[in-house]
Design an enzyme around this catalytic site. Sequence first.
Site, mmCIF file in Angstrom:
data_model
loop_
_atom_site.group_PDB
_atom_site.id
_atom_site.type_symbol
_atom_site.label_atom_id
_atom_site.label_comp_id
_atom_site.label_asym_id
_atom_site.label_seq_id
_atom_site.Cartn_x
_atom_site.Cartn_y
_atom_site.Cartn_z
ATOM 1 N N HIS A 123 48.236 -30.711 22.588
ATOM 2 C CA HIS A 123 47.370 -31.925 23.082
ATOM 3 C C HIS A 123 47.686 -33.371 22.441
ATOM 4 O O HIS A 123 47.809 -33.159 21.029
ATOM 5 C CB HIS A 123 46.236 -31.458 23.157
ATOM 6 C CG HIS A 123 45.326 -32.362 23.943
ATOM 7 N ND1 HIS A 123 44.790 -33.525 23.370
ATOM 8 C CD2 HIS A 123 44.672 -32.121 25.253
ATOM 9 C CE1 HIS A 123 44.231 -34.197 24.529
ATOM 10 N NE2 HIS A 123 44.165 -33.302 25.445
ATOM 11 N N GLY B 248 41.040 -39.932 29.024
ATOM 12 C CA GLY B 248 39.871 -40.467 28.753
ATOM 13 C C GLY B 248 39.647 -41.647 28.958
ATOM 14 O O GLY B 248 38.755 -42.408 28.428
ATOM 15 N N LYS C 156 36.815 -30.013 25.028
ATOM 16 C CA LYS C 156 37.256 -30.957 23.604
ATOM 17 C C LYS C 156 36.170 -30.518 22.845
ATOM 18 O O LYS C 156 35.587 -29.329 22.762
ATOM 19 C CB LYS C 156 37.398 -32.362 23.780
ATOM 20 C CG LYS C 156 38.541 -32.635 25.035
ATOM 21 C CD LYS C 156 38.805 -34.083 24.866
ATOM 22 C CE LYS C 156 39.627 -34.430 26.292
ATOM 23 N NZ LYS C 156 40.379 -35.653 26.095
ATOM 24 N N ASN D 150 39.452 -28.612 29.605
ATOM 25 C CA ASN D 150 39.546 -28.771 28.159
ATOM 26 C C ASN D 150 38.104 -29.380 27.803
ATOM 27 O O ASN D 150 37.655 -30.608 28.147
ATOM 28 C CB ASN D 150 40.624 -29.604 27.827
ATOM 29 C CG ASN D 150 40.790 -30.095 26.358
ATOM 30 O OD1 ASN D 150 39.838 -29.484 25.474
ATOM 31 N ND2 ASN D 150 41.577 -31.096 25.908
ATOM 32 N N GLU E 289 45.615 -35.520 21.424
ATOM 33 C CA GLU E 289 44.725 -35.734 20.288
ATOM 34 C C GLU E 289 45.564 -34.890 19.051
ATOM 35 O O GLU E 289 44.974 -35.340 17.799
ATOM 36 C CB GLU E 289 43.508 -35.249 20.721
ATOM 37 C CG GLU E 289 42.823 -36.489 21.726
ATOM 38 C CD GLU E 289 42.129 -35.883 22.709
ATOM 39 O OE1 GLU E 289 41.287 -34.632 22.414
ATOM 40 O OE2 GLU E 289 41.617 -36.636 23.868
ATOM 41 N N GLU F 219 50.562 -35.026 30.337
ATOM 42 C CA GLU F 219 49.266 -35.830 30.109
ATOM 43 C C GLU F 219 49.757 -37.037 29.439
ATOM 44 O O GLU F 219 49.966 -37.212 28.335
ATOM 45 C CB GLU F 219 48.472 -34.946 29.221
ATOM 46 C CG GLU F 219 47.901 -33.905 29.715
ATOM 47 C CD GLU F 219 46.558 -33.345 29.105
ATOM 48 O OE1 GLU F 219 45.592 -33.131 29.929
ATOM 49 O OE2 GLU F 219 46.408 -33.466 27.899
ATOM 50 N N SER G 256 42.298 -38.394 33.115
ATOM 51 C CA SER G 256 41.334 -38.865 33.982
ATOM 52 C C SER G 256 41.359 -38.363 35.331
ATOM 53 O O SER G 256 41.124 -38.952 36.425
ATOM 54 C CB SER G 256 41.520 -40.225 33.995
ATOM 55 O OG SER G 256 41.271 -40.908 32.633
#
Length: 257
Positions: free
Chosen positions: A96, A174, A11, A9, A98, A168, A214
């Site tokens: 996701h 991240g 992003k 991904n 985010e 996730e 991560s």
Amino acid sequence: MRRMFVAGNWKMNTLARSAVELAGALARAVPARLPKVDVAVCPPFPYLSAVGGTIARSGVELGAQNAWHEKPGAFTGEVAVEMLVDLGCRWVILGHSERRLIFGESDELVSRKTEAALAGGLDVILCVGETFEQRQAGRTEAVLDSQMQGSLAGIDSRAVGKVVIAYEPVWAIGTGVTATTEQAQSAHLYLRTWLSRCYNPDVAAATRILYGGSVKPQNAQLLLEQPDVDGALVGGASLKAEDFLPIVRAAEAVRKG
Ligand code: PEP
């Protein structure tokens, strides 16, 4: 046996040139479908076409990071499923964290997107995962329960065959903090059991559940060795071929069962 799956991904990263360079490096390293691992990259929308051209005829598949659920029309700034199919995407990441946390996407919206993506011919990487506060409060399983229930509402046992789940944990995305192998395996087993209960044991056995948060060359092998971890959704480490490819190789080397 479930095939392993490693997806990158990207992003909101890369520019036209670096996207094509990264895609080129991956296509050279994975020139054909690997024996045991599916590999995909999900670049930003503006670079889907160029990256798609670069990885065509390689073993790397193309995915998008989002889609809108309506047919093409008056939805300024959005991208329709059929546009992604037209560009050669096989995959789309939906739900996701985010998207959920920064852009306020609800389970209901994610389920509409999932339904539209599947109906339009895309395979879906559906992300679920708890925040740090939810884990601290002992609510991880309840959160996974409601995200799965809400995001897969209306998806029957045939259609769910085109869905890959990505667990996730938000606190691991991240941050450089990775779930322990025990935390990952326990959440994955919970999700598989959920699939068995809410669909059937065949769906549970066939559905791939990726870990994301991560993942790096240094921790990939141990995570991927867990019995219910079927691959990885990789953010930061997917932006460099020298980080992403060892994760793919770790998936290829894993022996299970
Ligand atoms: C992600 O955003 O899907 C992700 C897993 O990111 P990272 O690998 O950077 O934690």
